[in-house]
Design a protein around this motif. Sequence first.
Motif, mmCIF file in Angstrom:
data_model
loop_
_atom_site.group_PDB
_atom_site.id
_atom_site.type_symbol
_atom_site.label_atom_id
_atom_site.label_comp_id
_atom_site.label_asym_id
_atom_site.label_seq_id
_atom_site.Cartn_x
_atom_site.Cartn_y
_atom_site.Cartn_z
ATOM 1 N N GLY A 105 0.827 -1.206 0.000
ATOM 2 C CA GLY A 105 0.000 0.000 0.000
ATOM 3 C C GLY A 105 0.854 1.245 0.000
ATOM 4 N N PRO A 106 0.215 2.389 -0.246
ATOM 5 C CA PRO A 106 0.955 3.664 -0.283
ATOM 6 C C PRO A 106 1.307 4.175 1.110
ATOM 7 N N ALA A 107 2.109 5.219 1.166
ATOM 8 C CA ALA A 107 2.572 5.805 2.432
ATOM 9 C C ALA A 107 1.395 6.270 3.277
ATOM 10 N N GLY A 108 1.439 5.927 4.555
ATOM 11 C CA GLY A 108 0.430 6.402 5.499
ATOM 12 C C GLY A 108 -0.879 5.632 5.464
ATOM 13 N N SER A 109 -0.929 4.531 4.719
ATOM 14 C CA SER A 109 -2.192 3.775 4.647
ATOM 15 C C SER A 109 -2.412 2.927 5.896
ATOM 16 N N GLY A 110 -1.358 2.773 6.715
ATOM 17 C CA GLY A 110 -1.478 2.001 7.953
ATOM 18 C C GLY A 110 -0.780 0.651 7.891
ATOM 19 N N LYS A 111 0.021 0.424 6.838
ATOM 20 C CA LYS A 111 0.656 -0.897 6.655
ATOM 21 C C LYS A 111 1.429 -1.347 7.889
ATOM 22 N N SER A 112 2.354 -0.502 8.381
ATOM 23 C CA SER A 112 3.226 -0.922 9.488
ATOM 24 C C SER A 112 2.431 -1.153 10.763
ATOM 25 N N SER A 113 1.653 -0.134 11.161
ATOM 26 C CA SER A 113 0.964 -0.235 12.457
ATOM 27 C C SER A 113 -0.086 -1.338 12.436
ATOM 28 N N VAL A 114 -0.847 -1.426 11.343
ATOM 29 C CA VAL A 114 -1.916 -2.439 11.274
ATOM 30 C C VAL A 114 -1.297 -3.841 11.172
ATOM 31 N N ALA A 156 -3.325 13.218 6.850
ATOM 32 C CA ALA A 156 -3.728 13.612 8.208
ATOM 33 C C ALA A 156 -3.127 12.657 9.235
ATOM 34 N N ARG A 157 -3.131 11.356 8.949
ATOM 35 C CA ARG A 157 -2.582 10.376 9.901
ATOM 36 C C ARG A 157 -1.075 10.578 10.064
ATOM 37 N N ARG A 158 -0.395 10.787 8.950
ATOM 38 C CA ARG A 158 1.063 10.932 9.026
ATOM 39 C C ARG A 158 1.433 12.242 9.717
ATOM 40 N N SER A 159 0.692 13.326 9.433
ATOM 41 C CA SER A 159 1.070 14.613 10.031
ATOM 42 C C SER A 159 0.799 14.607 11.532
ATOM 43 N N ALA A 160 -0.149 13.777 11.974
ATOM 44 C CA ALA A 160 -0.415 13.682 13.416
ATOM 45 C C ALA A 160 0.812 13.113 14.147
ATOM 46 N N GLU A 161 1.658 12.375 13.428
ATOM 47 C CA GLU A 161 2.854 11.778 14.054
ATOM 48 C C GLU A 161 4.024 12.753 14.065
ATOM 49 N N LEU A 162 3.986 13.740 13.167
ATOM 50 C CA LEU A 162 5.134 14.624 12.981
ATOM 51 C C LEU A 162 4.849 15.989 13.600
ATOM 52 N N LYS A 183 -12.496 4.991 5.937
ATOM 53 C CA LYS A 183 -13.592 5.249 6.892
ATOM 54 C C LYS A 183 -13.532 4.311 8.100
ATOM 55 N N LEU A 184 -12.412 3.618 8.248
ATOM 56 C CA LEU A 184 -12.282 2.691 9.381
ATOM 57 C C LEU A 184 -11.308 3.271 10.401
ATOM 58 N N ASP A 185 -11.592 3.056 11.688
ATOM 59 C CA ASP A 185 -10.577 3.448 12.671
ATOM 60 C C ASP A 185 -9.533 2.336 12.748
ATOM 61 N N PHE A 186 -8.515 2.542 13.587
ATOM 62 C CA PHE A 186 -7.400 1.594 13.619
ATOM 63 C C PHE A 186 -7.882 0.168 13.929
ATOM 64 N N ASP A 187 -8.716 0.049 14.970
ATOM 65 C CA ASP A 187 -9.160 -1.272 15.393
ATOM 66 C C ASP A 187 -10.022 -1.948 14.321
ATOM 67 N N GLN A 188 -10.868 -1.162 13.677
ATOM 68 C CA GLN A 188 -11.711 -1.725 12.609
ATOM 69 C C GLN A 188 -10.847 -2.206 11.435
ATOM 70 N N THR A 189 -9.739 -1.483 11.185
ATOM 71 C CA THR A 189 -8.849 -1.892 10.089
ATOM 72 C C THR A 189 -8.152 -3.207 10.434
ATOM 73 N N VAL A 190 -7.689 -3.308 11.684
ATOM 74 C CA VAL A 190 -7.047 -4.556 12.133
ATOM 75 C C VAL A 190 -8.039 -5.713 11.983
HETATM 76 N N1 LIG Z 1 -7.409 2.980 10.284
HETATM 77 C C1 LIG Z 1 -6.697 3.906 10.930
HETATM 78 N N2 LIG Z 1 -7.313 4.914 11.537
HETATM 79 C C2 LIG Z 1 -6.612 5.866 12.165
HETATM 80 N N3 LIG Z 1 -5.256 5.915 12.236
HETATM 81 C C3 LIG Z 1 -4.595 4.921 11.649
HETATM 82 C C4 LIG Z 1 -5.270 3.871 10.960
HETATM 83 N N4 LIG Z 1 -4.336 3.043 10.456
HETATM 84 C C5 LIG Z 1 -3.138 3.563 10.805
HETATM 85 N N5 LIG Z 1 -3.291 4.675 11.535
HETATM 86 C C6 LIG Z 1 -2.234 5.562 12.053
HETATM 87 O O1 LIG Z 1 -1.745 6.261 10.898
HETATM 88 C C7 LIG Z 1 -0.344 6.464 10.994
HETATM 89 C C8 LIG Z 1 0.356 5.914 9.746
HETATM 90 O O2 LIG Z 1 0.318 4.501 9.790
HETATM 91 P P1 LIG Z 1 1.550 3.607 9.366
HETATM 92 O O3 LIG Z 1 1.263 2.241 9.882
HETATM 93 O O4 LIG Z 1 2.844 4.238 9.730
HETATM 94 O O5 LIG Z 1 1.380 3.628 7.759
HETATM 95 P P2 LIG Z 1 2.332 3.100 6.628
HETATM 96 O O6 LIG Z 1 3.191 2.036 7.227
HETATM 97 O O7 LIG Z 1 1.381 2.567 5.583
HETATM 98 O O8 LIG Z 1 3.065 4.294 6.148
HETATM 99 C C9 LIG Z 1 0.091 5.814 12.286
HETATM 100 O O9 LIG Z 1 0.177 6.816 13.271
HETATM 101 C C10 LIG Z 1 -1.040 4.849 12.617
HETATM 102 O O10 LIG Z 1 -1.168 4.625 13.998
#
Ligand SMILES: Nc1ncnc2c1ncn2[C@@H]1O[C@H](COP(=O)(O)OP(=O)(O)O)[C@@H](O)[C@H]1O
Length: 227
Positions: free
Chosen positions: A13-22, A160-166, A205-212
Amino acid sequence: MSPVIPFVVAVDGPAGSGKSSVSKEVARRLGYGFLDTGAAYRALAWHAEASGVDTDDAASVISSLASFDYRIGTDPTGYAVHVGETEVTDAIRDPRISAVVSRVARVPEVRTYLIEQFRSSMAGESRPGIVVEGRDITTVVAPDAPVRILLTASPEVRAARRSAELVGSSTADVGEQIRRRDEADARVVDFMTAAEGVTTVDSTKLDFDQTVEAVIGVIRSFQPVTG
Ligand SMILES: Nc1ncnc2c1ncn2[C@@H]1O[C@H](COP(=O)(O)OP(=O)(O)O)[C@@H](O)[C@H]1O
Ligand SMILES: Nc1ccn([C@@H]2O[C@H](COP(=O)(O)OP(=O)(O)O)[C@@H](O)[C@H]2O)c(=O)n1
């Protein structure tokens, strides 16, 4: 006795899609290993910078592989990246590294070298499965994986997700940075459209837990029913 081959879950997936964290959380819940392939490309970019290598010069980047002593475990609960004796887990996430990583990742010799390492980590996994995430896992690294997923989200949500980390970065700036990086990366491998047999999970449209849960649902649907 031949070793047991772990059950491979490939996630692109592309950058910030949640690949690593999910992927990390999915691996933790299933008792699987977790391999972050982007971290290897980032670690090489960090090593090249630290060694004074011009990352625009492919030949110099290739030369830097000889002294690239990197280690990344597959334990999702004890995730850490080392280059030599230095722990670089956080340093490789620095925007300075994000800005140059595509330059090292586009070098074919680098990809061949790292892909071989990823395959050997996968084969050596002692847990029953491993979640491997990156850009070309479903198509190049593990095209025969029993589960292949493309994790996407809209560009606005990813920014938005990535900028929340930076700290101190605006969503607009981060959005532009990841757009540029995705554009450069997409010249090397297509991770924006699902290849045949790859299941798309759109987390817009999914939160982190819903994505997992959604990813675990896809994995379950491909797992053989036992006992
Ligand atoms: N479904 C989601 N809803 C909200 N935040 C999410 C979701 N999936 C991931 N995040 C958050 O978004 C940020 C980017 O996720 P990350 O796993 O680093 O993405 P990637 O590896 O694809 O670049 C992280 O802070 C992560 O916790
Ligand atoms: N399988 C992979 C994984 C990452 N990469 C490269 O490594 C960079 C960093 O990957 P990453 O997964 O850590 O990036 P994020 O999506 O987490 O921002 C990407 O921008 C690609 O240039 C790659 O080429 N192939």
